[in-house]
Design a protein around this motif. Structure first.
Motif, short mmCIF file in Angstrom:
data_model
loop_
_atom_site.label_atom_id
_atom_site.label_comp_id
_atom_site.label_asym_id
_atom_site.label_seq_id
_atom_site.Cartn_x
_atom_site.Cartn_y
_atom_site.Cartn_z
N LEU A 156 0.88 -1.36 -0.43
CA LEU A 156 0.25 0.06 -0.52
C LEU A 156 1.27 1.32 0.19
N LEU A 157 0.69 2.32 -1.14
CA LEU A 157 1.66 3.40 -0.80
C LEU A 157 0.85 5.02 -0.48
N PRO A 158 1.03 4.89 0.82
CA PRO A 158 0.22 6.00 1.94
C PRO A 158 0.09 7.64 1.00
N GLY A 159 -0.43 8.16 1.77
CA GLY A 159 -0.48 9.79 1.03
C GLY A 159 0.61 10.67 1.73
N GLY A 160 0.92 11.52 1.24
CA GLY A 160 2.48 12.35 2.27
C GLY A 160 2.14 13.62 1.51
N GLY A 161 3.25 14.32 1.42
CA GLY A 161 4.10 15.88 -0.03
C GLY A 161 3.76 15.22 -1.13
N THR A 173 -22.06 5.03 -5.09
CA THR A 173 -21.89 6.37 -4.66
C THR A 173 -21.02 6.20 -3.20
N VAL A 174 -19.66 7.09 -2.84
CA VAL A 174 -19.22 7.04 -1.20
C VAL A 174 -18.71 9.29 -1.12
N LYS A 175 -18.99 8.72 -0.02
CA LYS A 175 -18.64 10.12 -0.07
C LYS A 175 -17.16 9.94 0.98
N ILE A 176 -16.48 11.44 0.44
CA ILE A 176 -15.21 10.75 0.71
C ILE A 176 -14.22 11.62 1.34
N ALA A 177 -13.55 11.84 1.85
CA ALA A 177 -12.19 12.88 2.13
C ALA A 177 -11.25 12.83 1.42
N SER A 178 -12.17 14.20 1.32
CA SER A 178 -10.99 14.64 0.33
C SER A 178 -9.46 16.30 0.57
N GLY A 179 -8.51 16.36 0.42
CA GLY A 179 -8.06 16.72 1.40
C GLY A 179 -6.19 17.47 0.14
N HIS A 180 -6.61 17.16 -0.73
CA HIS A 180 -5.24 17.60 -1.89
C HIS A 180 -5.37 18.38 -2.52
N HIS A 181 -4.32 19.19 -2.97
CA HIS A 181 -4.35 20.47 -3.67
C HIS A 181 -3.67 19.60 -4.68
N VAL A 205 -3.18 -3.30 -9.34
CA VAL A 205 -2.87 -1.64 -9.51
C VAL A 205 -4.54 -1.29 -9.44
N ALA A 206 -4.90 -0.60 -8.41
CA ALA A 206 -5.96 0.39 -7.93
C ALA A 206 -5.37 1.76 -7.48
N SER A 207 -5.82 2.78 -7.49
CA SER A 207 -5.54 3.67 -6.88
C SER A 207 -6.59 4.73 -5.94
N VAL A 208 -7.41 5.75 -5.50
CA VAL A 208 -7.72 6.58 -5.00
C VAL A 208 -6.87 7.55 -4.30
N GLN A 209 -8.07 9.07 -4.72
CA GLN A 209 -7.09 10.14 -4.57
C GLN A 209 -7.45 10.33 -3.47
N TRP A 210 -8.62 9.89 -3.12
CA TRP A 210 -9.07 10.77 -1.55
C TRP A 210 -8.65 9.83 -0.56
N HIS A 211 -9.04 10.06 0.77
CA HIS A 211 -8.36 9.63 2.39
C HIS A 211 -9.68 8.59 3.06
N PRO A 212 -9.55 7.26 3.00
CA PRO A 212 -10.45 6.41 3.11
C PRO A 212 -10.19 5.73 4.20
N GLU A 213 -9.20 6.47 5.41
CA GLU A 213 -8.42 6.09 6.63
C GLU A 213 -8.97 7.42 7.28
N ALA A 214 -9.31 8.94 6.91
CA ALA A 214 -10.03 9.75 7.76
C ALA A 214 -10.35 9.04 8.95
N SER A 215 -10.32 9.90 10.26
CA SER A 215 -11.00 9.37 11.11
C SER A 215 -12.42 9.60 11.10
N GLN A 216 -12.54 10.99 10.97
CA GLN A 216 -14.27 11.16 10.86
C GLN A 216 -15.42 9.99 10.41
N LEU A 217 -14.98 9.18 9.42
CA LEU A 217 -15.25 8.65 9.10
C LEU A 217 -15.46 7.46 9.66
N PRO A 218 -17.64 6.32 9.79
CA PRO A 218 -17.66 5.65 10.95
C PRO A 218 -17.10 4.82 11.18
#
Length: 258
Positions: free
Chosen positions: A68-73, A179-187, A218-231
Motif C-alpha cells: 500500500l502506497l500512502p499519502g504525503g507531500g 456512490t461513496v462520500k469521501i474525505a478529500s484533502g489534496h491540492h 493495481v488500483a488507487s484513490v485520490q481520497w483518504h478512506p482512513e480519515a478518522s471522521q468517517l464511521p
C-alpha cells in the motif's frame, strides 16, 4: 490437515520520512494518517511491514503479499517533466526514491498494489502520466486544510461514483456503481492519465478520483478512506477488501512460490 488459522497477509507500507515538527500542518497530518493506515491494515487482518530506505526490497518483497502506497507531500514535478512551482509542499527526494523504488519492485513482483492520495498520483506518474501541480478553484472543494490556519478543518467532503465492476467498487463491497462520500484533502490531481490505466471514479468537476490497471491488481484513490471522521465500519471496509485481495493473490500462487 488444514490450518484453521491461516497466516495474516503481509502488506508492505513505505514509511513517511518528513518530521511532524515541520511548521506546515499538512506534514503532521500525513504522518498521523500513515499511523491510521497501518492500524486499519492490522485491524483488517494483515501484518503491516514498514519499508524504509534501508530495507532490502528484493528480500522484503519476496515475503510480502501486497503493498500500500500512502499519502504525503508532493512529488518532485521533474519526475513527470515539469519545473516546480511555489505552491508545492514537502517535496522530499528521499521519500520520492523510497516510494518509487517500492512501487516499481511491487509491479515487477506482480503483487497487489493500492495507492492512496500521493500513492494515487505516484502510480499515475510511474505509468507515464502527469499531475496538476496546484488545482484552481472549481465547483468541487477538494481540501479543507489551510497550511496557515491550524484551526481549519482538514477535509472537504463530496461524493464520487465508482465505476461498475471496478477494483475500487469491489473494495467497497459492490460490483455495481456505488456512490461513496469521501474525505478529500489534496491540492494536486491527475492531469494526463498514465498509459495502461483506466479511470474508475471522477468528481463532478472532472477531477480523476480513482485509477486502476485492468491487466493486474493495481488500483488507487485520490481520497483518504482512513480519515478518522468517517464511521469505523466505512473506514475499515476498503482496507479489509484490499487485505482479502492480497490473501487471494497469495493463495493463487503456484505451490512452492512464496
Amino acid at each position: 490437515m488444514t490450518n484453521a488459522f491461516p497466516r495474516r497477509p503481509r502488506i508492505g507500507v513505505p514509511v513517511r520520512l518528513s518530521s511532524s515538527d515541520d511548521p506546515d500542518a499538512r506534514v503532521g497530518e500525513a504522518n498521523e494518517l500513515f499511523v491510521f493506515i497501518v492500524d486499519l491494515l492490522r485491524e483488517a487482518g494483515a501484518e503491516p511491514v514498514l519499508l524504509t530506505p534501508e530495507s532490502r526490497l528484493e528480500t522484503e518483497l519476496a515475503t510480502l503479499d501486497g503493498v500500500l502506497l500512502p499519502g504525503g507531500g508532493d512529488l518532485d514535478p521533474r519526475l513527470y517533466g515539469q519545473e516546480p512551482i511555489d505552491a508545492l509542499y514537502d517535496v522530499n527526494p528521499e521519500q520520492d526514491r523510497l516510494d518509487i523504488d517500492v512501487a516499481r519492485a511491487t509491479l515487477d513482483a506482480g503483487l497487489p498494489l493500492l495507492g492512496i492520495c500521493r500513492g494515487h498520483q505516484l502510480l499515475n506518474v510511474l505509468y507515464g502520466g502527469t499531475l496538476v501541480q496546484d488545482m484552481v478553484p472549481s465547483t468541487v472543494v477538494h481540501s479543507g486544510l489551510d497550511p496557515d490556519d491550524a484551526t481549519a478543518g482538514v477535509w472537504a467532503w463530496h461524493d464520487v461514483v465508482l465505476a461498475e465492476g471496478s477494483r475500487v467498487a469491489a473494495l467497497y463491497g459492490s460490483r455495481s456503481g456505488t456512490t461513496v462520500k469521501i474525505a478529500s484533502g489534496h491540492h494536486q490531481a491527475v492531469a494526463t492519465v498514465g498509459q495502461g490505466l483506466a479511470v474508475t471514479a471522477i468528481a463532478d468537476d472532472g477531477t480523476i478520483e480513482a485509477l486502476e490497471d485492468p491487466s493486474r491488481w493495481v488500483a488507487s484513490v485520490q481520497w483518504h478512506p482512513e480519515a478518522s471522521q468517517l464511521p469505523d465500519s466505512e473506514r475499515l471496509l476498503p482496507f479489509a477488501g484490499f487485505v482479502e485481495e492480497c490473501r487471494k493473490a497469495t493463495q493463487a500462487r503456484p505451490a512452492g512460490v512464496q
